[in-house]
Motif scaffolding. Structure first.
Motif, PDB file in Angstrom:
ATOM      1  N   LEU A  25       9.494  24.370  12.461  1.00  0.00           N
ATOM      2  CA  LEU A  25      10.791  24.274  13.125  1.00  0.00           C
ATOM      3  C   LEU A  25      11.106  22.843  13.551  1.00  0.00           C
ATOM      4  CD1 LEU A  25      13.233  25.768  14.339  1.00  0.00           C
ATOM      5  CD2 LEU A  25      11.898  26.029  16.423  1.00  0.00           C
ATOM      6  N   TYR A  26      12.278  22.358  13.163  1.00  0.00           N
ATOM      7  CA  TYR A  26      12.771  21.045  13.579  1.00  0.00           C
ATOM      8  C   TYR A  26      13.693  21.217  14.778  1.00  0.00           C
ATOM      9  CZ  TYR A  26      11.192  18.552   9.394  1.00  0.00           C
ATOM     10  OH  TYR A  26      10.435  17.968   8.416  1.00  0.00           O
ATOM     11  N   GLU A  27      13.694  20.234  15.655  1.00  0.00           N
ATOM     12  CA  GLU A  27      14.634  20.198  16.778  1.00  0.00           C
ATOM     13  C   GLU A  27      15.942  19.605  16.244  1.00  0.00           C
ATOM     14  OE1 GLU A  27      13.927  21.432  19.846  1.00  0.00           O
ATOM     15  OE2 GLU A  27      11.990  22.006  19.004  1.00  0.00           O
ATOM     16  N   ILE A  28      17.021  20.349  16.323  1.00  0.00           N
ATOM     17  CA  ILE A  28      18.318  19.873  15.856  1.00  0.00           C
ATOM     18  C   ILE A  28      19.089  19.363  17.064  1.00  0.00           C
ATOM     19  CG2 ILE A  28      20.448  20.468  14.635  1.00  0.00           C
ATOM     20  CD1 ILE A  28      18.038  20.520  12.883  1.00  0.00           C
ATOM     21  N   ASP A  29      18.626  18.227  17.570  1.00  0.00           N
ATOM     22  CA  ASP A  29      19.253  17.616  18.740  1.00  0.00           C
ATOM     23  C   ASP A  29      19.467  16.130  18.505  1.00  0.00           C
ATOM     24  OD1 ASP A  29      16.708  16.623  18.799  1.00  0.00           O
ATOM     25  OD2 ASP A  29      16.202  17.382  20.778  1.00  0.00           O
TER      26      ASP A  29
ATOM     27  N   ASP B 209      27.806  14.645  13.367  1.00  0.00           N
ATOM     28  CA  ASP B 209      27.901  15.348  14.652  1.00  0.00           C
ATOM     29  C   ASP B 209      26.518  15.782  15.129  1.00  0.00           C
ATOM     30  OD1 ASP B 209      30.628  15.046  14.819  1.00  0.00           O
ATOM     31  OD2 ASP B 209      31.104  17.093  14.188  1.00  0.00           O
ATOM     32  N   THR B 210      25.687  16.262  14.208  1.00  0.00           N
ATOM     33  CA  THR B 210      24.336  16.674  14.572  1.00  0.00           C
ATOM     34  C   THR B 210      23.519  15.476  15.043  1.00  0.00           C
ATOM     35  OG1 THR B 210      24.403  18.513  13.027  1.00  0.00           O
ATOM     36  CG2 THR B 210      22.229  17.798  13.748  1.00  0.00           C
ATOM     37  N   LEU B 211      23.592  14.374  14.312  1.00  0.00           N
ATOM     38  CA  LEU B 211      22.859  13.169  14.696  1.00  0.00           C
ATOM     39  C   LEU B 211      23.293  12.659  16.065  1.00  0.00           C
ATOM     40  CD1 LEU B 211      22.767  11.244  11.312  1.00  0.00           C
ATOM     41  CD2 LEU B 211      20.837  12.307  12.498  1.00  0.00           C
TER      42      LEU B 211
ATOM     43  N   ARG C   8      28.366  21.580  16.034  1.00  0.00           N
ATOM     44  CA  ARG C   8      29.189  22.769  16.154  1.00  0.00           C
ATOM     45  C   ARG C   8      28.525  23.838  15.312  1.00  0.00           C
ATOM     46  NH1 ARG C   8      33.858  20.446  13.525  1.00  0.00           N
ATOM     47  NH2 ARG C   8      34.189  22.604  12.940  1.00  0.00           N
ATOM     48  N   THR C   9      28.206  24.951  15.924  1.00  0.00           N
ATOM     49  CA  THR C   9      27.458  25.989  15.208  1.00  0.00           C
ATOM     50  C   THR C   9      28.276  26.695  14.134  1.00  0.00           C
ATOM     51  OG1 THR C   9      27.999  27.595  16.935  1.00  0.00           O
ATOM     52  CG2 THR C   9      25.895  26.422  17.127  1.00  0.00           C
ATOM     53  N   ASP C  10      29.567  26.423  14.034  1.00  0.00           N
ATOM     54  CA  ASP C  10      30.359  27.053  12.981  1.00  0.00           C
ATOM     55  C   ASP C  10      30.215  26.336  11.636  1.00  0.00           C
ATOM     56  OD1 ASP C  10      31.784  24.791  13.819  1.00  0.00           O
ATOM     57  OD2 ASP C  10      33.725  25.707  13.378  1.00  0.00           O
TER      58      ASP C  10
END
Length: 105
Positions: free
Chosen positions: A9-13, A45-47, A52-54
């Motif tokens: 699992l990677y942290e998507i932050d 946006d993720t970086l 946005r989870t959509d």
């Protein structure tokens, strides 16, 4: 869409770090943007920690098969691009890799 399959699992932050390297799970990140522009925006946006989870799906699994109407897909492995025939199969084999490290003093 674009799909990332990684080990554990990677942290998507924005950090893309992993707390564990031995979870025995594949991490799957599917970017569902419907255009190249939206896909690039989703990545930025993720970086920048404004995800946005959509625009994406995240999950873990022990194996995954990726099917396509195309006979082959471009796949990146350790930064190198290759053409691989579909379907693509990924799975985890926990405990199969032996790691040697120097003794701690």
């Amino acid at each position: 869409p674009s799909i990332f399959v990684g080990n554990n699992l990677y942290e998507i932050d924005g950090s893309f770090t992993r707390k564990r390297l031995n979870s025995g799970k594949l991490f799957v990140w599917i970017i569902t943007a419907d255009s190249r522009r939206k896909m690039i925006r989703s990545l930025f946006d993720t970086l920048l920690r404004r995800s946005r989870t959509d625009t994406y799906q995240l999950f873990t699994t022990q194996s995954i098969t990726i099917e396509s109407r195309k006979k082959s897909l471009r796949v990146a492995t350790d930064g190198e691009y290759f053409r691989e025939n579909t379907p693509l199969h990924y799975s985890v084999s926990p405990g199969k890799l032996t790691i040697l490290s120097p003794k701690k003093h």
